[in-house]
Design a protein around this motif. Structure first.
Motif, PDB file in Angstrom:
ATOM      1  N   TYR A   1      37.913 -35.538 -20.380  1.00  0.00           N
ATOM      2  CA  TYR A   1      39.048 -35.788 -21.576  1.00  0.00           C
ATOM      3  C   TYR A   1      39.185 -34.392 -22.096  1.00  0.00           C
ATOM      4  CZ  TYR A   1      35.434 -35.777 -24.882  1.00  0.00           C
ATOM      5  OH  TYR A   1      34.521 -35.837 -25.730  1.00  0.00           O
TER       6      TYR A   1
ATOM      7  N   ASP B   1      41.931 -35.427 -27.509  1.00  0.00           N
ATOM      8  CA  ASP B   1      41.957 -36.783 -27.285  1.00  0.00           C
ATOM      9  C   ASP B   1      40.865 -37.581 -27.816  1.00  0.00           C
ATOM     10  OD1 ASP B   1      44.831 -36.374 -26.648  1.00  0.00           O
ATOM     11  OD2 ASP B   1      44.365 -35.935 -24.517  1.00  0.00           O
TER      12      ASP B   1
ATOM     13  N   TRP C   1      41.010 -41.466 -28.477  1.00  0.00           N
ATOM     14  CA  TRP C   1      41.352 -42.445 -27.169  1.00  0.00           C
ATOM     15  C   TRP C   1      40.148 -42.463 -26.356  1.00  0.00           C
ATOM     16  CZ3 TRP C   1      45.394 -45.356 -26.542  1.00  0.00           C
ATOM     17  CH2 TRP C   1      46.330 -45.100 -27.598  1.00  0.00           C
TER      18      TRP C   1
ATOM     19  N   SER D   1      46.468 -36.782 -20.340  1.00  0.00           N
ATOM     20  CA  SER D   1      47.697 -36.293 -21.488  1.00  0.00           C
ATOM     21  C   SER D   1      48.052 -34.956 -21.112  1.00  0.00           C
ATOM     22  CB  SER D   1      47.127 -36.634 -22.822  1.00  0.00           C
ATOM     23  OG  SER D   1      46.107 -35.595 -23.053  1.00  0.00           O
TER      24      SER D   1
ATOM     25  N   LYS E   1      48.723 -40.864 -23.026  1.00  0.00           N
ATOM     26  CA  LYS E   1      50.161 -40.378 -23.865  1.00  0.00           C
ATOM     27  C   LYS E   1      51.050 -40.045 -22.653  1.00  0.00           C
ATOM     28  CE  LYS E   1      47.311 -38.790 -27.834  1.00  0.00           C
ATOM     29  NZ  LYS E   1      46.950 -37.374 -28.480  1.00  0.00           N
TER      30      LYS E   1
END
Length: 952
Positions: A8, A12, A15, A65, A99
């Motif tokens: 990730y 973010d 999330w 994202s 997203k």
């Protein structure tokens, strides 16, 4: 417990935390373990920890994202590693769209099934919907982990490429991060997408990054499930050395590849045939083939620079450039000039440049070096953008000088040429000094790797580390605890000095330039330890095979290593007698040649006994053994079709025999030289050596050799157009044969073939059939493969000309014999004999108006002839090509539009004007060479064609 890795963007984080909370429910129940980079403790080196976590995970979750898709670290570090684990270890990769972003425009994501199933972003839902989606996703992850080993392709989240159709394990491991190669990656994409491009060659000096580029592109391809490839196979020759005088065989590659690509049955003995058959097997499906580090199989600088030494590889590339369904990627330090004729059409070459300033700066920044960007760019320029040098420099400055870029001034000045990896060796010198000053065992490990020319097994290293210690080499290692040994290895991996550890594989490996540097240092500064270590390895490898006499190349592999290490230890007499002669050759049975047909492997093994191939055996050998080695080398070179290289060892061998007054040996060697020079087109020199051979054999008093050598001299007189002298000598030889062996009324074996060739010229076809049918039985009883094939050529030619003369149906029987002859010559594995069979069959195809078959055989013969510089056979090519063209013109008449011929494996459609120009070109070449060579046997044929040319 099953493990989940989460990739990730830190932007973010919230999330990621929500997902971890949902997975945490299952973690509390001990059903899975979740890893994120927040688990790295303070003070730990984060990079190895991430690598370790990826290696242990069964599932990777990608939190998609715009932040994720623009993160350099994720895309260049994590994604390639996850891809490799998926490809080689079956890891499941689950993209989760967090997203809104243009994820479906990203090539590698567009082919992967994402979650949520409809591709909508989680962030667009209500809080309840988000938790519902994450709950469903967590359950799906758990279900996958429960069934990870039994799951079928139909219910997998990702349809990864079947393991049975991919083998890239033999390619070298390289850094996952690639800098500044975007345009090269796109060139490879374009080559794969273009069906007209069959081969692309990436050319650069050692350490520039050819293998790294190829691996990075393979990683990108695998993210797209390798597009529409049906099978993927890679092989690296780099482990066999990078020095220009290295002698390497392609036998292991050919045998492994033929089996992997589905070839069933006994492998052919002929190198050319192995390569041809492999190309046929590969073309059956859309294939991605990688041939890494091809330079050991190419000629070093000189007249033949860049040409392939190995006939099998020539045949393979010839087949691939015309029939490849997919793409072959070659990496090499040297352009393969064998592909020159199709450059820009079926083959393409890309010369890989060193890294530019920006790319070099980014590479150095990846090591967290301290300094302004301008200073990093300047450093890259100072090291010429050499990828290996910059990687080693980055790891060195980070580790030794706390990342201070200014400390690069302490690196030694350039001592070696850039093309020899000089800038990389500068950094290796610094490492060597640093390790030595710290009394660190890492230096000894690098010295140990310098003893080898390929990846080394744990067992071999353990043997070297055993007591008693080798003074100045293993003294520090023999007392090292297991934990400190593993720590030292990890240090070397972190410093990029040795390759990363593959799953469950204990082999140690490093870049060939690193291996060669530390090997040369050990040999120079501690020659006693160098010899003692190789002596131990000699004993170790020669005792590995369970059988005293191994039956296959794979079983013999330790013996080949034993020969190399024995010679480097100075135990070359033992290595030659006890291992090479007794166990590999099986004495006079020549097992590796006659049974395995491994001429290339035998040749590479033989090179260990030479100080400079192929003229100077190791000084410590006796004159007798030197002569034997030179004789073997000359025979091997000739069998491989490398005739011009065979002359020098044969000539040296003859001089030794003369100086020792070994007249029988001198006669045999003079005769071998005579035969060689004849094929090479020097008829006068061949005649002189043949006369010497007869004189020497008369001094020896050997009755059998006396008749053989007279027959050889007769054959040369025949080629020179001295027909009366030739017939007289043939009769004299046969009379001597009858007196010695009254059960054999005819000359047999090669002398018999030469006599039959003469009789066919004299149109005495019935006599040829009587002789050849008799001598064929002798050859069959003794299983003389070459003689069987040659007798069948004689029978086939006699039947063909007799059939044409009598207008009978024997021409089909003749074709059967000639087909058997060509196949027999392939199995015998002697390239210098192949044109005889191919030209005979071309003649028959011409008479049957099967012109494509005729051109196919002619083109194969031309490849062999040009490779071996066989001028005499080149004349035959030009003359027969003229006859085929004449037959085509006669059959099709003056109004025909196109005529098909084959050149370099490619079918060309020529107009009448173009094919007439070909006729004139071939005729002029034949006329020039006949005069130059003294090949007056063909004078009459030349005059016949001259008359035909007047009508064109």
């Amino acid at each position: 417990m099953s493990r989940v890795f989460i990739s990730y963007s830190h932007k973010d984080e919230e999330w990621k935390d929500r997902l971890v909370s949902h997975l945490g429910v299952l973690e509390k129940e001990n059903q899975l373990s979740v890893w994120t980079d927040r688990k790295i403790q303070g003070g730990e080196d984060w990079y190895p920890e991430i690598e370790k976590a990826i290696g242990m995970a069964q599932v990777a979750i990608l939190m998609i994202s715009a932040n994720f898709l623009t993160s350099d670290f994720i895309l260049k570090e994590e994604i390639p590693r996850l891809l490799k684990k998926r490809r080689e270890g079956g890891m499941k990769i689950l993209p989760l769209i967090m997203k809104p972003c243009v994820w479906n425009e990203v090539k590698w994501l567009s082919s992967i099934q994402v979650r949520p199933l409809d591709g909508r972003a989680l962030s667009g839902g209500t809080e309840f919907q988000i938790d519902t989606d994450l709950t469903s996703f967590a359950k799906e992850v758990n279900d996958i982990l429960k069934d990870v080993h039994e799951q079928t392709e139909e219910n997998e989240i990702i349809n990864y490429f079947p393991k049975s159709k991919i083998d890239l394990a033999k390619l070298p491991d390289t850094n996952a991060t690639l800098f500044g190669r975007e345009s090269e990656m796109r060139k490879l994409d374009a080559a794969w997408e273009n069906p007209q491009t069959r081969i692309i060659s990436l050319i650069a000096w050692g350490g520039v990054g050819k293998s790294a580029l190829t691996n990075a592109w393979l990683n990108e391809m695998s993210l797209q499930n390798f597009k529409d490839a049906e099978q993927i196979y890679g092989w690296s020759f780099y482990s066999q050395g990078t020095k220009e005088d290295t002698q390497v065989s392609a036998d292991q590659f050919l045998n492994d590849a033929l089996r992997w690509f589905g070839y069933v049955g006994e492998l052919p003995r002929s190198q050319f045939e192995k390569g041809r058959l492999l190309a046929v097997q590969i073309a059956k499906k859309k294939t991605l083939l990688i041939l890494d580090g091809l330079e050991p199989l190419q000629y070093p600088p000189g007249e033949m620079y860049g040409r392939l030494k190995d006939q099998a590889m020539i045949a393979l590339l010839k087949g691939l450039r015309h029939s490849m369904n997919g793409l072959c990627i070659i990496t090499s330090r040297v352009k393969p000039t064998d592909l020159k004729s199709t450059e820009g059409r079926m083959t393409r070459t890309h010369e890989l440049e060193n890294l530019g300033d920006d790319a070099g700066m980014l590479l150095l920044k990846s090591y967290q070096l301290k300094g302004p960007e301008g200073e990093l760019k300047k450093t890259s320029r100072e090291f010429k953008g050499h990828a290996l040098a910059l990687n080693l420099l980055g790891s060195y400055l980070k580790t030794v000088h706390d990342g201070d870029i200014r400390k690069r001034d302490l690196i030694p000045a350039l001592m070696e040429e850039e093309k020899n990896g000089g800038h990389a060796r500068r950094v290796m010198e610094s490492y060597e000094r640093w390790f030595e000053e710290g009394n660190r065992p890492e230096l000894d490990i690098l010295y140990l790797l310098g003893l080898f020319d390929r990846p080394v097994s744990k067992e071999a290293i353990d043997m070297l580390k055993s007591q008693p210690a080798i003074q100045g080499l293993t003294s520090r290692l023999t007392v090292l605890s297991f934990q400190k040994w593993r720590m030292s290895l990890q240090n070397l991996r972190d410093l990029r000095l040795i390759a990363k550890k593959e799953d469950n594989i204990e082999n140690l490996d490093c870049h060939p330039l690193i291996r060669e540097h530390f090997g040369e240092k050990l040999q120079e500064h501690n020659p006693d330890a160098w010899k003692e270590a190789h002596s131990r390895l000699y004993e170790y490898y020669k005792n590995i095979p369970e059988k005293e006499l191994p039956n296959t190349l794979e079983e013999m592999e330790p013996l080949f290593a034993a020969v190399r290490h024995g010679c480097l230890a100075g135990r070359y007499q033992e290595a030659m007698k006890d291992v090479y002669y007794d166990r590999i050759r099986r004495k006079n049975k020549h097992y590796i040649l006659n049974n395995l047909g491994a001429f290339g492997t035998d040749f590479a093994c033989l090179s260990a006994f030479f100080e400079s191939p192929w003229e100077k055996p190791i000084a410590g050998f006796s004159d007798t053994n030197k002569a034997v080695l030179l004789s073997w080398a000359g025979f091997a070179l000739r069998a491989l079709g490398r005739l011009s290289e065979a002359v020098r060892p044969m000539n040296t061998c003859l001089k030794i025999a003369i100086s020792n007054e070994e007249w029988k040996s001198a006669a045999v060697r003079a005769n071998n030289l005579s035969e060689l020079l004849l094929i090479m087109g020097d008829v006068q020199a061949a005649k002189e050596y043949a006369n010497q051979s007869v004189a020497f054999v008369d001094l020896s008093g050997d009755d059998f050799q006396m008749q053989v050598k007279r027959a050889s001299l007769a054959g040369i007189y025949f080629q020179a157009g001295n027909f009366n002298e030739a017939e007289s000598l043939f009769r004299e030889a046969e009379n001597m044969n009858k007196k010695k062996l009254d059960q054999y009324p005819f000359l047999y074996s090669f002398p018999g073939f030469l006599y039959c060739d003469f009789l066919i010229y004299c149109k005495r076809f019935s006599e040829v059939l009587k002789r050849s049918e008799s001598t064929l039985e002798i050859a069959k009883r003794n299983n003389w493969l070459t003689d069987i094939a040659l007798d069948k050529i004689s029978i086939g030619r006699a039947l063909m000309f007799q059939s044409l003369q009598n207008k009978s149906d024997d021409i089909n029987k003749a074709l059967d014999y000639l087909n058997q002859a060509v196949e027999g010559l392939r199995n015998a594995g002697h390239q210098d004999d192949m044109p005889r069979g191919l030209y005979a069959r071309t003649c028959l195809s011409r008479h049957q108006h099967n012109f494509l078959a005729a051109w196919t055989d002619l083109d194969e013969a031309r490849e062999i002839v040009e490779y071996g510089r066989m001028k005499l056979y080149r004349v035959d090519y030009y003359l027969e090509a003229c006859r085929v063209i004449n037959a085509q013109l006669k059959r099709d008449g003056p109004l025909s539009g196109k005529y098909e011929i084959i050149e370099n494996g490619e079918v060309l459609n020529l107009s009448r004007t173009e094919i007439e120009e070909k006729f004139k070109l071939f005729f002029n070449e034949a006329e020039y060479l006949i005069s130059q060579c003294g090949y007056h046997l063909r004078d009459g044929e030349l005059e016949e064609l001259r008359e035909l040319s007047k009508s064109l």
